[in-house]
Design an enzyme around this catalytic site. Sequence first.
Site, PDB file in Angstrom:
ATOM      1  N   LYS A   1       0.819  -1.227   0.000  1.00  0.00           N
ATOM      2  CA  LYS A   1       0.000   0.000   0.000  1.00  0.00           C
ATOM      3  C   LYS A   1       0.848   1.271   0.000  1.00  0.00           C
ATOM      4  O   LYS A   1       0.390   2.312  -0.493  1.00  0.00           O
ATOM      5  CB  LYS A   1      -0.958  -0.002   1.196  1.00  0.00           C
ATOM      6  CG  LYS A   1      -1.794  -1.284   1.351  1.00  0.00           C
ATOM      7  CD  LYS A   1      -2.708  -1.531   0.172  1.00  0.00           C
ATOM      8  CE  LYS A   1      -3.386  -2.892   0.263  1.00  0.00           C
ATOM      9  NZ  LYS A   1      -4.093  -3.280  -0.950  1.00  0.00           N
TER      10      LYS A   1
ATOM     11  N   GLY B   1      -8.713  -4.240   7.535  1.00  0.00           N
ATOM     12  CA  GLY B   1      -8.699  -3.449   8.764  1.00  0.00           C
ATOM     13  C   GLY B   1      -7.663  -3.883   9.784  1.00  0.00           C
ATOM     14  O   GLY B   1      -7.546  -3.273  10.842  1.00  0.00           O
TER      15      GLY B   1
ATOM     16  N   GLU C   1      -0.907   8.284   7.700  1.00  0.00           N
ATOM     17  CA  GLU C   1      -1.692   9.258   6.936  1.00  0.00           C
ATOM     18  C   GLU C   1      -2.467  10.149   7.894  1.00  0.00           C
ATOM     19  O   GLU C   1      -2.816   9.730   8.994  1.00  0.00           O
ATOM     20  CB  GLU C   1      -2.725   8.542   6.035  1.00  0.00           C
ATOM     21  CG  GLU C   1      -2.170   7.947   4.764  1.00  0.00           C
ATOM     22  CD  GLU C   1      -3.234   7.221   3.948  1.00  0.00           C
ATOM     23  OE1 GLU C   1      -2.904   6.731   2.867  1.00  0.00           O
ATOM     24  OE2 GLU C   1      -4.387   7.146   4.400  1.00  0.00           O
TER      25      GLU C   1
ATOM     26  N   HIS D   1     -16.654   6.226   1.443  1.00  0.00           N
ATOM     27  CA  HIS D   1     -15.771   5.307   0.724  1.00  0.00           C
ATOM     28  C   HIS D   1     -16.352   5.160  -0.681  1.00  0.00           C
ATOM     29  O   HIS D   1     -17.398   4.559  -0.860  1.00  0.00           O
ATOM     30  CB  HIS D   1     -15.730   3.959   1.461  1.00  0.00           C
ATOM     31  CG  HIS D   1     -14.960   2.901   0.733  1.00  0.00           C
ATOM     32  ND1 HIS D   1     -14.033   2.094   1.345  1.00  0.00           N
ATOM     33  CD2 HIS D   1     -14.967   2.520  -0.563  1.00  0.00           C
ATOM     34  CE1 HIS D   1     -13.518   1.265   0.445  1.00  0.00           C
ATOM     35  NE2 HIS D   1     -14.066   1.506  -0.706  1.00  0.00           N
TER      36      HIS D   1
ATOM     37  N   GLU E   1      -6.216   3.151  -1.928  1.00  0.00           N
ATOM     38  CA  GLU E   1      -5.582   1.925  -2.404  1.00  0.00           C
ATOM     39  C   GLU E   1      -6.243   1.393  -3.665  1.00  0.00           C
ATOM     40  O   GLU E   1      -7.284   1.897  -4.084  1.00  0.00           O
ATOM     41  CB  GLU E   1      -5.549   0.847  -1.304  1.00  0.00           C
ATOM     42  CG  GLU E   1      -6.857   0.556  -0.632  1.00  0.00           C
ATOM     43  CD  GLU E   1      -6.673  -0.321   0.616  1.00  0.00           C
ATOM     44  OE1 GLU E   1      -6.910  -1.528   0.485  1.00  0.00           O
ATOM     45  OE2 GLU E   1      -6.309   0.198   1.694  1.00  0.00           O
TER      46      GLU E   1
ATOM     47  N   ARG F   1      -8.476  -7.124  -8.249  1.00  0.00           N
ATOM     48  CA  ARG F   1      -9.316  -8.310  -8.470  1.00  0.00           C
ATOM     49  C   ARG F   1     -10.714  -7.858  -8.901  1.00  0.00           C
ATOM     50  O   ARG F   1     -11.033  -6.679  -8.825  1.00  0.00           O
ATOM     51  CB  ARG F   1      -9.448  -9.088  -7.149  1.00  0.00           C
ATOM     52  CG  ARG F   1     -10.094  -8.219  -6.067  1.00  0.00           C
ATOM     53  CD  ARG F   1     -10.465  -8.965  -4.814  1.00  0.00           C
ATOM     54  NE  ARG F   1     -11.273  -8.142  -3.950  1.00  0.00           N
ATOM     55  CZ  ARG F   1     -10.817  -7.228  -3.091  1.00  0.00           C
ATOM     56  NH1 ARG F   1      -9.516  -7.003  -2.985  1.00  0.00           N
ATOM     57  NH2 ARG F   1     -11.651  -6.521  -2.353  1.00  0.00           N
TER      58      ARG F   1
HETATM   59  C1  MV4 Z   1      -8.653   5.881   6.299  1.00  0.00           C
HETATM   60  C2  MV4 Z   1      -9.655   6.486   7.067  1.00  0.00           C
HETATM   61  C3  MV4 Z   1      -9.504   7.814   7.399  1.00  0.00           C
HETATM   62  N1  MV4 Z   1      -8.403   8.488   7.005  1.00  0.00           N
HETATM   63  N2  MV4 Z   1      -7.585   6.585   5.927  1.00  0.00           N
HETATM   64  C4  MV4 Z   1     -10.541   1.464   6.303  1.00  0.00           C
HETATM   65  C5  MV4 Z   1     -10.150   0.275   5.482  1.00  0.00           C
HETATM   66  C6  MV4 Z   1      -9.018   0.683   4.636  1.00  0.00           C
HETATM   67  N3  MV4 Z   1      -9.277   0.334   3.273  1.00  0.00           N
HETATM   68  C7  MV4 Z   1      -8.889   2.141   4.800  1.00  0.00           C
HETATM   69  N4  MV4 Z   1      -9.775   2.559   5.849  1.00  0.00           N
HETATM   70  C8  MV4 Z   1      -9.794   3.844   6.287  1.00  0.00           C
HETATM   71  N5  MV4 Z   1      -8.731   4.606   5.917  1.00  0.00           N
HETATM   72  C9  MV4 Z   1      -7.476   7.857   6.287  1.00  0.00           C
HETATM   73  N6  MV4 Z   1      -6.390   8.546   5.909  1.00  0.00           N
HETATM   74  C10 MV4 Z   1     -10.762   5.724   7.442  1.00  0.00           C
HETATM   75  C11 MV4 Z   1     -10.817   4.403   7.084  1.00  0.00           C
HETATM   76  C12 MV4 Z   1     -11.944   3.681   7.606  1.00  0.00           C
HETATM   77  C13 MV4 Z   1     -11.918   3.198   8.939  1.00  0.00           C
HETATM   78  C14 MV4 Z   1     -10.794   3.305   9.746  1.00  0.00           C
HETATM   79  C15 MV4 Z   1     -10.788   2.825  11.050  1.00  0.00           C
HETATM   80  C16 MV4 Z   1     -11.932   2.188  11.549  1.00  0.00           C
HETATM   81  C17 MV4 Z   1     -13.055   2.051  10.765  1.00  0.00           C
HETATM   82  C18 MV4 Z   1     -13.060   2.535   9.444  1.00  0.00           C
HETATM   83  C19 MV4 Z   1     -14.202   2.390   8.648  1.00  0.00           C
HETATM   84  C20 MV4 Z   1     -14.190   2.869   7.365  1.00  0.00           C
HETATM   85  C21 MV4 Z   1     -13.063   3.509   6.850  1.00  0.00           C
END
Ligand code: MV4
Length: 453
Positions: free
Chosen positions: A116, A165, A200, A208, A288, A292
Amino acid sequence: MIQKILIANRGEIALRIIRACREMGIKTLSVYSEADIQSLHVQLADEAICIGGPKSADSYLRADRIISAAEIADVDAIHPGYGFLSENAKFAEQCESCNIKFIGPKSKSIRMMGDKAVARDTVRKAGVITVPGSDGPIDNETEAVKTARKLGYPVIIKAVAGGGGRGLRIAHNDVSFAKEFHVARNEAEKAFGNGSVYIEKYIEKPRHIEFQILADSHGKVLHLGERDCSVQRRHQKLIEESPSPFLNADLRKKMGKAAVKAAEAAEYQNAGTIEFLVDAKGDYFFIEMNTRIQVEHPVTEEVTGIDLIKQQINVANGEKLGFDQGDIKFEKHAIECRINAEDPARNFTPSPGTISLYYAPGGHGVRVDSHAYSGYVIPPFYDSMIGKLICFGSTRKVALQRSYRALSEYLVRGIKTTIPLHKAIMSDPVFIEGKATTAYMEDFMSRTPTDLF
Ligand code: MV4
């Protein structure tokens, strides 16, 4: 020419791939575990080979046995579906070196996007906006704290090998940062055998939103619009829809262009997804790439009318994409509800066992992708998704009303499912108004009595 495909997966996605192959006149070989003898993917394929015990590690993750099956049955290509070996660069490489086409990107792209921090760096250098953060991974605590301070709290610590996660921690100050930095590194080391992390700026309550990419082996890269996947719980998506109720035409165009640029930077071929976080102001950031086909791909298929699995096979065959960006029409609104064998009233505990009665909805604008049937025994070894309900129509309102109607028709007896939960969400004013962020599910559960489920 691809004449026979091995499907290295199970469940609904295996059926989805078999169906595309049937329509294309391509023969299919299913592989299965001892727990899946009664599965539809075994019944519906032209041939089936048992590759091992019930646990994924003894069957669906055994690259050696899958490649042996491919050679015994003399297939031309392997479709990995999602999960299992789908984003395993080594497996893609093994297929390539055995002269079996891997229906997906080149192993080099999988490897690049699988790290990543490398992915972030690669797309940023190509001019795509990423979240403000560290320049690559950081392993030194002093340097990490300095970076966190410079970014300003809160920050999020992410595993370079991340996914699902794990190894994901949020820090609000220097003290919590020092602790979370070590927790994240240890978690990542345990989960991925790679403790490397990057930092970050933490975006609060983002949406999302991801863009579907399709690219051929001749350098053409197209996007098929976005999917809003903000309704998720513990990094498991529950609902996906397209178009996103949050994006306007201007933002959609900019993000689509950024998504294509990101895929080009990865020298991408086949179907893939560019994930963005979008904040309340409408600022978007690449986070990211998924290399797939995804669970939620039918949402895009129903909006655009393009069969993504057939396109994947054609592209793997070396064919050119037969259309340009301007030819893609986004004519429908589609919503997908994931039907899981889980009990939402008991903290989503898995509910495997026998489906005593199964009746799936139908009618205008309804699609069900599922491997379930009356009498099917859900094994406890795999993920709990037993089907996807995709409802579509000319407007979001129609798609919402149709989803509620179809959920009301859907009968699954003998086990607990997420169907009643989805009915409650489809009638929730916050969701109906298109206001759901990634914080939605936690809020919804806290204000909804579980006896509704
Ligand atoms: C983040 C974010 C906030 N700020 N990155 C969650 C899964 C992964 N694909 C990326 N994720 C996140 N990245 C930044 N810079 C919020 C999430 C996030 C999340 C993070 C912690 C706990 C629950 C979450 C639920 C959705 C998205």
